[in-house]
Design an enzyme around this catalytic site. Structure first.
Site, PDB file in Angstrom:
ATOM      1  N   CYS A  79       0.739  -1.217  -0.123  1.00  0.00           N
ATOM      2  CA  CYS A  79       0.038   0.045  -0.132  1.00  0.00           C
ATOM      3  C   CYS A  79       1.022   1.247   0.168  1.00  0.00           C
ATOM      4  O   CYS A  79       1.489   1.730  -0.965  1.00  0.00           O
ATOM      5  CB  CYS A  79      -1.085   0.058   1.336  1.00  0.00           C
ATOM      6  SG  CYS A  79      -2.477   1.082   1.144  1.00  0.00           S
ATOM      7  N   HIS A 167      -3.972  -4.952   0.860  1.00  0.00           N
ATOM      8  CA  HIS A 167      -3.146  -5.666   2.089  1.00  0.00           C
ATOM      9  C   HIS A 167      -3.580  -7.042   2.100  1.00  0.00           C
ATOM     10  O   HIS A 167      -4.585  -7.603   2.189  1.00  0.00           O
ATOM     11  CB  HIS A 167      -4.054  -5.209   3.215  1.00  0.00           C
ATOM     12  CG  HIS A 167      -3.836  -3.646   3.493  1.00  0.00           C
ATOM     13  ND1 HIS A 167      -2.763  -3.299   4.286  1.00  0.00           N
ATOM     14  CD2 HIS A 167      -4.436  -2.535   3.001  1.00  0.00           C
ATOM     15  CE1 HIS A 167      -2.655  -1.979   4.214  1.00  0.00           C
ATOM     16  NE2 HIS A 167      -3.571  -1.445   3.475  1.00  0.00           N
ATOM     17  N   GLU A 169      -2.415  -9.187   4.303  1.00  0.00           N
ATOM     18  CA  GLU A 169      -2.398  -9.585   5.699  1.00  0.00           C
ATOM     19  C   GLU A 169      -3.780  -9.619   6.421  1.00  0.00           C
ATOM     20  O   GLU A 169      -3.876 -10.524   7.455  1.00  0.00           O
ATOM     21  CB  GLU A 169      -1.404  -8.587   6.615  1.00  0.00           C
ATOM     22  CG  GLU A 169      -1.995  -7.267   6.664  1.00  0.00           C
ATOM     23  CD  GLU A 169      -1.688  -6.177   5.875  1.00  0.00           C
ATOM     24  OE1 GLU A 169      -1.966  -5.098   6.002  1.00  0.00           O
ATOM     25  OE2 GLU A 169      -1.381  -6.490   4.607  1.00  0.00           O
TER      26      GLU A 169
END
Length: 509
Positions: A79, A167, A169
């Site tokens: 990002c 993202h 994660e």
């Protein structure tokens, strides 16, 4: 030295989550502020640049010299990290035409890319950014896009430098763990040998070297962190570890005796100290939550210091500090604003001239539990809900009396016992009862009553940073409420807290 991935923190709320996902791959990683990270050593196998609430277009946005890593180590920008790479290497980052938050479909532009190997041609990802890479530098090869983001993922030609504008994660990115595996294992070449077994073996060996024949004193609480930390130290130095368990009169019903007994069964050299009257005396007349916390913290340190001085030649203080505590103390923007004093009584007074040993300060909570299982610690201790250091004092709104503590202990015992009976305890991250400074009218038999109100609180969470109220069955709540009102004298009304965090907190004070 243990192989590791270095994560540079630019202030994203997701940075800890990146680290947790890397750790789940059995690869060690550390988070460091972008402006204060250690010298690179041969054991660092790759670098991840985190997201950030900032914009790379701002003059005072966080920056780092990318040449320290590029062409030397594999590099992944997430990002903000991806936008920083694009901006610094000659690309163009602009405000998004519309804010890009939430789910999006990632379409692979280069399915042969090492970073995207094994991913579906179209998969769900999670976007959270206000800027977009509008024009990539000439040497950037675009490897994935979404409907509104042309440069959703890229590789820099002739180097192992990658960037993604989503993202990986978060769980909403359905193949995020696979992407991180590709980067950490396939591209960085990490061996995936960082396990709870290897951690236990290495840590005990290091503790033996560090502590030698020195004596260590530790305060135990019955919680997961202090128990696992003490067990590691005990395995290293045996009876040279002196454990102290203080009864502050604010524990759950029968908890002091039960926890003390479990520690003795584990072979720990532990002393139980009944200090209830001292704590009640120091809390007399205090209603303000911070005043109560400070009184409890000071009293604990006074009692602990007194007991520690009874042990001759103590050199070390053992603590159950875990990695999120360490990260918070060196975060990009400094420690977070104080909402309340920390639940766990911390801080070492200057007059206690002891060195500190913290065997868990590189672990997240789920990793601490895994280490505990490797050490053979009872699952009842490892699965225990978090319990605040000040105990029931912050679940009794207003001043503290022995009578109020006794009432709340009975209510709490019925509630927690009910969760276990209905096999709901493991589905709840934390639960407890609050005694409110409110009385309400009720009817028992033919008599009107004017008695206390208690609020039940149960939440689901991963780490306590955010939490949702637990959607417990109505039949369960009805049974528990009925039991409390019928069995606890002085309570005639039970309410259930359906607030999430944020905006509420888990505890009421």
């Amino acid at each position: 030295m243990t192989e590791q991935i270095l994560i540079l923190d630019f202030g994203s709320q997701y940075t800890q989550l990146i680290a947790r996902r890397v750790r789940e791959l059995n690869v060690y990683c550390e988070i460091h502020p972008y402006n204060n990270f250690p010298e690179l050593t041969p054991n660092v196998k790759g670098v991840i640049l985190s997201g950030s609430p900032c914009s790379v277009r701002d003059e005072d946005s966080p920056r780092v010299d990318l040449n320290k890593f590029r062409k030397t180590l594999p590099l992944l920008g997430v990002c903000y990290g991806a936008q920083l790479l694009a901006q610094e290497l000659g690309g163009d980052v602009k405000p998004s035409q519309h804010r890009e938050y939430g789910r999006a479909k990632l379409e692979l532009g280069d399915p042969d890319s090492s970073l995207l190997a094994g991913l579906s041609e179209s998969s769900q990802v999670w976007m959270s950014h206000g800027d977009t890479i509008m024009r990539a530098p000439q040497n950037f090869h675009v490897i994935a896009s979404t409907e509104s983001v042309k440069v959703a993922a890229f590789k820099v030609e002739d180097e192992l430098t990658y960037g993604i504008q989503f993202h990986p994660e978060v769980t909403h990115t359905t193949e995020g763990k696979k992407l991180l595996h590709n980067f950490v294992v396939n591209i960085c070449g990490c061996k995936q040998d960082w396990t709870s077994e290897s951690f236990v073996e290495h840590t005990i060996e290091q503790l033996r070297k560090k502590l030698g024949n020195d004596k260590v004193v530790m305060a135990l609480s019955g919680g997961v962190d202090s128990t696992v930390a003490a067990t590691l130290v005990h395995h290293a130095i045996g009876q040279n570890l002196y454990c102290i368990f203080v009864d502050n009169g604010l524990l759950r019903k029968d908890e002091f005796e039960q926890v003390l007994h479990s520690y003795q069964d584990m072979g720990l050299n532990i002393k139980g100290v009944d200090s209830k009257s001292h704590f009640y005396q120091q809390l007399d007349g205090l209603s303000d939550p911070e005043a109560k916390r400070k009184a409890i913290g000071k009293s604990f340190i006074d009692i602990f210091d007194q007991e520690a001085h009874l042990i001759e030649d103590v050199k070390w203080l053992g603590q159950g500090t875990i990695y999120p505590d360490v990260i918070e103390s060196v975060s990009v923007k400094g420690p977070s604003a104080t909402i309340k004093s920390h639940h766990n009584v911390g801080g070492l007074p200057d007059f206690m001239k002891l060195k500190v040993v913290e065997p868990l300060n590189t672990l997240f909570k789920d990793e601490v539990r895994a280490v505990g299982r490797t050490l053979g610690i009872d699952e009842k201790i490892l699965s225990r809900h978090p319990f605040p250091g000040p105990g029931l004092a912050i679940r009794i709104l207003g001043d503290i009396t022995e009578e109020k503590v006794a009432i709340l202990q009975e209510v709490d015992a019925i509630f927690i016992g009910g969760l276990r009976k209905w096999d709901l305890y493991k589905d709840v991250w934390q639960a407890g009862a609050m005694l409110l400074p409110v009385q309400s009218v009720g009817v028992m038999g033919d008599e009107r009553t004017y008695e206390r109100v208690v609020a039940l609180r149960a939440v689901t969470s991963v780490d306590g940073m955010t939490a949702d109220w637990a959607h417990l069955p109505y039949d369960f709540l009805a049974e528990v409420s009925n039991d409390i009102i019928n069995k606890v004298k002085g309570v005639n009304r039970v309410v259930y807290d359906i607030s999430s965090k944020p905006p509420a907190t888990i505890e009421w004070e």
